[in-house]
Design a protein around this motif. Structure first.
Motif, PDB file in Angstrom:
ATOM      1  N   LYS A   1       0.714  -0.832   0.117  1.00 25.99           N
ATOM      2  CA  LYS A   1       0.096   0.099  -0.155  1.00 25.99           C
ATOM      3  C   LYS A   1       0.823   1.495   0.088  1.00 25.99           C
ATOM      4  CE  LYS A   1      -3.818  -2.477   2.537  1.00 25.99           C
ATOM      5  NZ  LYS A   1      -4.914  -1.952   3.816  1.00 25.99           N
ATOM      6  N   MET A   2       2.497   1.136  -0.379  1.00 24.33           N
ATOM      7  CA  MET A   2       2.958   2.382  -0.464  1.00 24.33           C
ATOM      8  C   MET A   2       3.322   2.877  -1.558  1.00 24.33           C
ATOM      9  SD  MET A   2       6.233   1.356   2.464  1.00 24.33           S
ATOM     10  CE  MET A   2       6.256   1.379   3.991  1.00 24.33           C
ATOM     11  N   LEU A   3       3.201   2.269  -2.122  1.00 22.05           N
ATOM     12  CA  LEU A   3       3.752   2.722  -3.810  1.00 22.05           C
ATOM     13  C   LEU A   3       2.794   2.830  -4.476  1.00 22.05           C
ATOM     14  CD1 LEU A   3       6.753   1.314  -3.916  1.00 22.05           C
ATOM     15  CD2 LEU A   3       6.890   4.001  -3.582  1.00 22.05           C
ATOM     16  N   GLU A   4       2.527   3.779  -5.722  1.00 23.18           N
ATOM     17  CA  GLU A   4       1.547   3.732  -6.678  1.00 23.18           C
ATOM     18  C   GLU A   4       1.129   2.580  -7.365  1.00 23.18           C
ATOM     19  OE1 GLU A   4      -1.113   7.427  -9.195  1.00 23.18           O
ATOM     20  OE2 GLU A   4       1.347   7.488  -9.397  1.00 23.18           O
ATOM     21  N   THR A   5       3.046   2.185  -8.114  1.00 17.87           N
ATOM     22  CA  THR A   5       2.867   0.989  -8.783  1.00 17.87           C
ATOM     23  C   THR A   5       3.711   0.045  -7.699  1.00 17.87           C
ATOM     24  OG1 THR A   5       3.004   2.151 -10.921  1.00 17.87           O
ATOM     25  CG2 THR A   5       3.676   0.007 -11.302  1.00 17.87           C
ATOM     26  N   PRO A   6       2.913  -1.019  -7.121  1.00 15.18           N
ATOM     27  CA  PRO A   6       3.180  -1.313  -6.144  1.00 15.18           C
ATOM     28  C   PRO A   6       4.628  -2.582  -6.577  1.00 15.18           C
ATOM     29  CG  PRO A   6       1.199  -2.068  -5.732  1.00 15.18           C
ATOM     30  CD  PRO A   6       0.850  -1.216  -7.586  1.00 15.18           C
ATOM     31  N   GLU A   7       6.043  -2.597  -5.802  1.00 20.60           N
ATOM     32  CA  GLU A   7       6.681  -3.651  -5.432  1.00 20.60           C
ATOM     33  C   GLU A   7       6.495  -3.973  -4.780  1.00 20.60           C
ATOM     34  OE1 GLU A   7      10.382  -1.496  -6.779  1.00 20.60           O
ATOM     35  OE2 GLU A   7       9.663  -0.165  -8.464  1.00 20.60           O
ATOM     36  N   PRO A   8       7.466  -5.791  -4.355  1.00 21.65           N
ATOM     37  CA  PRO A   8       7.711  -5.789  -3.418  1.00 21.65           C
ATOM     38  C   PRO A   8       9.013  -5.079  -2.413  1.00 21.65           C
ATOM     39  CG  PRO A   8       8.947  -7.355  -5.462  1.00 21.65           C
ATOM     40  CD  PRO A   8       7.938  -5.961  -5.566  1.00 21.65           C
ATOM     41  N   LEU A   9       8.776  -4.610  -0.938  1.00 23.00           N
ATOM     42  CA  LEU A   9       9.613  -4.180  -0.544  1.00 23.00           C
ATOM     43  C   LEU A   9       9.613  -4.227   0.502  1.00 23.00           C
ATOM     44  CD1 LEU A   9       7.062  -0.577  -0.891  1.00 23.00           C
ATOM     45  CD2 LEU A   9       9.279  -1.225  -2.351  1.00 23.00           C
ATOM     46  N   GLN A  10      10.913  -4.382   1.183  1.00 22.17           N
ATOM     47  CA  GLN A  10      11.177  -4.736   3.064  1.00 22.17           C
ATOM     48  C   GLN A  10      12.243  -4.030   3.244  1.00 22.17           C
ATOM     49  OE1 GLN A  10      13.784  -8.029   1.342  1.00 22.17           O
ATOM     50  NE2 GLN A  10      14.603  -7.980   3.839  1.00 22.17           N
ATOM     51  N   VAL A  11      11.849  -3.869   4.780  1.00 22.34           N
ATOM     52  CA  VAL A  11      12.863  -2.990   5.728  1.00 22.34           C
ATOM     53  C   VAL A  11      13.986  -3.564   5.793  1.00 22.34           C
ATOM     54  CG1 VAL A  11      13.155  -1.737   7.879  1.00 22.34           C
ATOM     55  CG2 VAL A  11      10.420  -1.994   6.841  1.00 22.34           C
ATOM     56  N   SER A  12      15.357  -2.634   5.402  1.00 18.81           N
ATOM     57  CA  SER A  12      16.343  -3.190   5.500  1.00 18.81           C
ATOM     58  C   SER A  12      17.226  -2.779   6.965  1.00 18.81           C
ATOM     59  CB  SER A  12      17.634  -2.534   4.277  1.00 18.81           C
ATOM     60  OG  SER A  12      17.686  -1.246   4.782  1.00 18.81           O
ATOM     61  N   ALA A  13      16.943  -1.180   7.561  1.00 18.12           N
ATOM     62  CA  ALA A  13      17.944  -0.579   8.755  1.00 18.12           C
ATOM     63  C   ALA A  13      16.769   0.183   9.452  1.00 18.12           C
ATOM     64  CB  ALA A  13      18.715   0.041   8.285  1.00 18.12           C
ATOM     65  N   ILE A  14      16.703  -0.204  10.613  1.00 14.59           N
ATOM     66  CA  ILE A  14      15.997   1.113  11.552  1.00 14.59           C
ATOM     67  C   ILE A  14      17.412   2.057  12.567  1.00 14.59           C
ATOM     68  CG2 ILE A  14      14.421   1.209  13.557  1.00 14.59           C
ATOM     69  CD1 ILE A  14      13.085  -1.591  12.467  1.00 14.59           C
ATOM     70  N   ILE A  15      17.497   3.287  12.143  1.00 13.98           N
ATOM     71  CA  ILE A  15      18.445   4.009  12.818  1.00 13.98           C
ATOM     72  C   ILE A  15      17.965   4.474  14.271  1.00 13.98           C
ATOM     73  CG2 ILE A  15      20.554   4.785  12.247  1.00 13.98           C
ATOM     74  CD1 ILE A  15      20.391   4.218   9.766  1.00 13.98           C
ATOM     75  N   HIS A  16      18.892   4.627  14.952  1.00 11.16           N
ATOM     76  CA  HIS A  16      18.797   5.386  16.308  1.00 11.16           C
ATOM     77  C   HIS A  16      19.441   6.154  16.834  1.00 11.16           C
ATOM     78  CE1 HIS A  16      16.964   5.983  19.747  1.00 11.16           C
ATOM     79  NE2 HIS A  16      17.703   6.237  20.481  1.00 11.16           N
ATOM     80  N   LYS A  17      19.125   7.376  16.986  1.00 15.24           N
ATOM     81  CA  LYS A  17      20.370   7.871  17.569  1.00 15.24           C
ATOM     82  C   LYS A  17      19.904   9.273  18.504  1.00 15.24           C
ATOM     83  CE  LYS A  17      24.906  10.754  15.935  1.00 15.24           C
ATOM     84  NZ  LYS A  17      25.713  10.689  15.425  1.00 15.24           N
TER      85      LYS A  17
END
Length: 424
Positions: free
Chosen positions: A334-350
């Motif tokens: 539901k993120m992109l107008e033309t859907p693609e397979p997506l995944q999370v690669s990093a969650i960075i906190h500082k």
């Protein structure tokens, strides 16, 4: 006031990066929530906070912690709006969201974000960076802009150095130049599609400031055997205070001027009691502590401290049951107008925090011990709150919404600070 040194600046930032799967290619405030809904939002965020705190403490033993549970939850909730299926279900459960309906999720966060939209004390900013040539799905875009007050900006992730500089420049600007170089260029490439960012910057003065002349070298106990000398601040005023026998601890609320935020310090009675306190807090709602607080004359001693903390949060998310978003089976259709397979690669906190005589920014605290009197409280003999050993603290909204959470387990002796105060 003009001759006071600049207030400390404490900031928090969370980044979620969503690249394409490896197999493809190397506004105005919303309606006011009902009291019950507000309380449920706060209760769930507090539970999420202590869950994250526990995982961070296990991953980084012996380190001072400072993080913003609200920021983590906000940024991950933005990602949740674009998720579906099991990915969405895991995020709902792991983040402790009160609803699985994306409109309800968005509205619940808007209540807090809109409250601070024009605040000069607590600034919250969200942004989504999108790969050139791609567009957000209309509903996803509308929810982010209307409820999360988040603008979208196109960048070319293939030019990783330039893209990282663009994102890091936005972060630095929103955090008063305290968070620099958050995203390495190596985290971005031509397969990257979206980066979601949340930044928080808090700057507040205490209602009751600690007089500088009262700061003196004093002992901070790292444990039962080791101790160091640190600059210890001191003030005697009427504060909201509670003895908490069930937690074997005491609590003190230090309010900020012109704000609905305060720092809640929870100090174990024992020098080595922080781990046991942390475990008990997992089943103790913040409201139980705040409702026990009573106005009392208190002699407070609190060390000056600074803390900086950085971590990649993927492991924390996995330990909280949010695993699918990192895999090839992630469902972010539901993120992109033309859907693609997506995944999370990093969650960075500082994060960064500085606590001194004038005030605080964000939430972090130095290891401190409380030595309090057990006798009946009287105006002649104030209760003593001596933070001279490890403790935990929460920067909390008046409705028990934890904006920052931290702990102080160690301090470094600062000879220059001590000699400076000895000369006063």
């Amino acid at each position: 006031m003009e001759n006071l040194s600049p207030l400390q600046k404490a900031c928090w930032l969370l980044l979620l990066l969503f690249p394409i799967l490896a197999q493809a290619h190397a506004s105005p405030p919303g309606p006011v929530m009902a009291d019950a809904a507000k309380q449920e939002f706060a209760r769930r965020l507090a539970l999420f906070s202590i869950n994250v705190y526990g995982k961070l403490a296990a991953l980084k033993p012996g380190e001072n912690l400072v993080f913003s549970p609200f920021s983590i939850q906000t940024c991950a909730a933005m990602a949740r709006l674009g998720a579906d299926g099991e990915t969405a279900a895991q995020l709902d459960q792991g983040l402790g969201l009160a609803s699985a309906n994306v409109d309800q999720i968005a509205k619940s966060f808007n209540q807090v974000l809109a409250t601070y939209q024009d605040s000069q004390i607590l600034r919250i900013a969200n942004k989504i960076f999108v790969m050139d040539g791609y567009s957000l799905a209309p509903q996803f875009d509308q929810l982010l802009s209307k409820e999360f007050l988040s603008a979208a900006q196109k960048v070319n992730f293939a030019s990783s150095s330039q893209a990282a500089a663009t994102i890091n420049g936005w972060v630095e600007e929103r955090t008063n130049h305290l968070i620099k170089d958050l995203i390495p260029a190596s985290a971005l490439n031509a397969d990257s599609r979206l980066v979601l960012v949340n930044a928080i910057h808090f700057k507040g003065n205490w209602v009751h400031q600690f007089p500088k002349y009262a700061t003196r070298p004093d002992t901070f106990h790292l444990d039962n055997e080791r101790s160091i000398q640190v600059p210890m601040m001191s003030v005697k005023e009427r504060f909201r205070y509670a003895d908490l026998p069930s937690l074997n601890a005491a609590a003190l609320e230090l309010p900020y001027k012109d704000s609905d935020l305060s720092m809640l310090i929870i100090l174990p009675n024992s020098k080595t009691g922080l781990p046991a306190l942390e475990e008990k807090l997992r089943s103790t709602p913040l409201s139980v502590i705040t409702q026990a607080l009573q106005k009392t004359q208190v002699q407070v001693k609190l060390p000056k401290f600074k803390a900086e903390f950085q971590i990649e949060l993927s492991e924390v998310f996995r330990k909280l049951g949010m695993t699918r978003l990192f895999t090839n089976d992630a469902e972010f259709d539901k993120m992109l107008e033309t859907p693609e397979p997506l995944q999370v690669s990093a969650i960075i906190h500082k994060a960064f925090i500085d606590v001194n005589e004038e005030g605080t920014e964000a939430a972090a605290a130095t290891g401190i011990v409380v030595r309090k009197k057990r006798c009946v409280i009287s105006l002649d003999e104030p209760t003593e709150f001596l933070a001279d050993h490890p403790f935990t603290y929460v920067l909390v909204h008046q409705e028990e919404i934890p904006m920052f959470w931290g702990s102080v387990v160690r301090l470094e002796e600062t000879a220059s600070d001590i000699s400076e105060h000895e000369e006063l």
